[in-house]
Design an enzyme around this catalytic site. Structure first.
Site, PDB file in Angstrom:
ATOM      1  N   LEU A  88       4.216  29.904  28.994  1.00  0.00           N
ATOM      2  CA  LEU A  88       5.566  29.364  28.834  1.00  0.00           C
ATOM      3  C   LEU A  88       5.573  28.449  27.625  1.00  0.00           C
ATOM      4  O   LEU A  88       4.567  27.796  27.327  1.00  0.00           O
ATOM      5  CB  LEU A  88       5.988  28.559  30.073  1.00  0.00           C
ATOM      6  CG  LEU A  88       6.112  29.287  31.409  1.00  0.00           C
ATOM      7  CD1 LEU A  88       6.529  28.299  32.500  1.00  0.00           C
ATOM      8  CD2 LEU A  88       7.108  30.434  31.329  1.00  0.00           C
ATOM      9  N   ASP A  89       6.710  28.369  26.951  1.00  0.00           N
ATOM     10  CA  ASP A  89       6.848  27.427  25.844  1.00  0.00           C
ATOM     11  C   ASP A  89       6.661  25.998  26.356  1.00  0.00           C
ATOM     12  O   ASP A  89       6.978  25.688  27.509  1.00  0.00           O
ATOM     13  CB  ASP A  89       8.231  27.548  25.201  1.00  0.00           C
ATOM     14  CG  ASP A  89       8.474  28.896  24.544  1.00  0.00           C
ATOM     15  OD1 ASP A  89       7.479  29.587  24.241  1.00  0.00           O
ATOM     16  OD2 ASP A  89       9.651  29.247  24.340  1.00  0.00           O
ATOM     17  N   ARG A  90       6.193  25.132  25.485  1.00  0.00           N
ATOM     18  CA  ARG A  90       5.894  23.755  25.870  1.00  0.00           C
ATOM     19  C   ARG A  90       7.082  23.034  26.522  1.00  0.00           C
ATOM     20  O   ARG A  90       6.903  22.346  27.539  1.00  0.00           O
ATOM     21  CB  ARG A  90       5.392  22.975  24.654  1.00  0.00           C
ATOM     22  CG  ARG A  90       4.894  21.584  24.979  1.00  0.00           C
ATOM     23  CD  ARG A  90       4.134  20.986  23.806  1.00  0.00           C
ATOM     24  NE  ARG A  90       3.466  19.758  24.188  1.00  0.00           N
ATOM     25  CZ  ARG A  90       2.457  19.202  23.505  1.00  0.00           C
ATOM     26  NH1 ARG A  90       2.026  19.764  22.396  1.00  0.00           N
ATOM     27  NH2 ARG A  90       1.889  18.088  23.932  1.00  0.00           N
ATOM     28  N   HIS A 135      10.131  33.236  22.497  1.00  0.00           N
ATOM     29  CA  HIS A 135      11.386  32.481  22.489  1.00  0.00           C
ATOM     30  C   HIS A 135      12.597  33.370  22.782  1.00  0.00           C
ATOM     31  O   HIS A 135      13.723  33.020  22.430  1.00  0.00           O
ATOM     32  CB  HIS A 135      11.613  31.769  21.154  1.00  0.00           C
ATOM     33  CG  HIS A 135      10.632  30.692  20.863  1.00  0.00           C
ATOM     34  ND1 HIS A 135      10.715  29.902  19.731  1.00  0.00           N
ATOM     35  CD2 HIS A 135       9.547  30.240  21.547  1.00  0.00           C
ATOM     36  CE1 HIS A 135       9.718  29.040  19.718  1.00  0.00           C
ATOM     37  NE2 HIS A 135       8.989  29.218  20.811  1.00  0.00           N
TER      38      HIS A 135
END
Length: 257
Positions: A74-76, A172
């Site tokens: 997962l993105d930060r 994204h």
């Protein structure tokens, strides 16, 4: 085959507010707060994978190195459920499921504006140039097709709550496609949000992950709790049970060495 729903167990990850979503000899699924990396990078910041190894080492008094493989990320700034493999066999089988897109991934997103209609499917072509990704009007040699479906769960005070189902797994992707349709995710300054959220979170939650268990073959439904301060009314757990949304609510109390 009906999926096995894996409810949050009374097992915590370093902190009583931090739930372990599922754990057995082959798998570890935990809640990832916003702001925490899944895997280490050049910043040298602490990451969930390393914390997971240390948690398993302490829990089972394991000598030497602990195996814990990342099979997705997962993105930060995104919170939600993250699944790791505890054996090489599980890692290989789970990785194949993600490659073959047999994993069902559901997200919740709070976006700016009132999204029209009740449901839709978005098909776009995303191209990455100089560390920035954008939707292009037609396929190019460097673009990738991105597909998702969304359902509007509610509208409130100039915002909309969406349930998003990914069909492809581009970098994204949800952030880019929702912004391109004119409804950026709250707090996502990179893709057009008007204002930041207090701790640089974005209002995107990896809510459910459905996978086939790598050894038993049954379907597991892994669900994230809704964190505290999630920007939508009347959703999630009571305050005493909900985990913090931001990583910094935990890290001052967790020894990192």
């Amino acid at each position: 085959m009906n999926p096995t729903a894996c409810k949050t167990r009374p097992l915590c990850f370093f902190d009583p507010r931090w739930p372990v979503i599922y754990e057995d000899n082959h798998l570890l699924a935990v809640y990832k707060p916003s702001g925490l990396l899944v895997q280490g990078d050049r910043t040298g910041d602490v990451c969930l994978q390393d914390l997971g190894k240390r948690w398993l080492k302490e829990r089972y008094h394991k000598p030497g190195n602990v195996f814990l493989a990342m099979v997705h990320r997962l993105d930060r700034p995104v919170a939600g459920v993250v699944l790791f493999a505890r054996t090489s066999k599980a890692a290989a089988r789970l990785s194949r499921q993600f490659r073959e897109r047999s994993v069902d991934k559901q997200y919740l997103a709070v976006v700016g504006g009132s999204v029209s209609g009740q449901a839709d499917r978005l098909i776009d072509h995303i191209e990455r140039r100089d560390r920035l990704s954008r939707v292009v009007p037609a396929p190019t040699d460097g673009s990738q097709e991105a597909r998702l479906r969304y359902t509007v769960l509610g509208r409130h005070s100039g915002k909309s709550l969406l349930k998003v189902s990914l069909e492809t797994g581009r970098r994204h992707q949800i952030r880019i496609q929702l912004a391109h349709m004119g409804h950026p995710i709250l707090g996502d300054l990179r893709y057009g949000a008007a204002t930041p959220l207090p701790n640089r979170q974005i209002a995107l939650l990896a809510y459910q992950l459905m996978v086939e268990h790598p050894t038993r073959g049954d379907r597991l439904l892994l669900a994230s709790p809704i964190p505290l301060q999630w920007p939508w009314p009347d959703i999630g757990m009571s305050g005493g049970q909900a985990p913090p949304w931001d990583w910094r609510a935990f890290d001052s109390d967790i020894p990192l060495t």
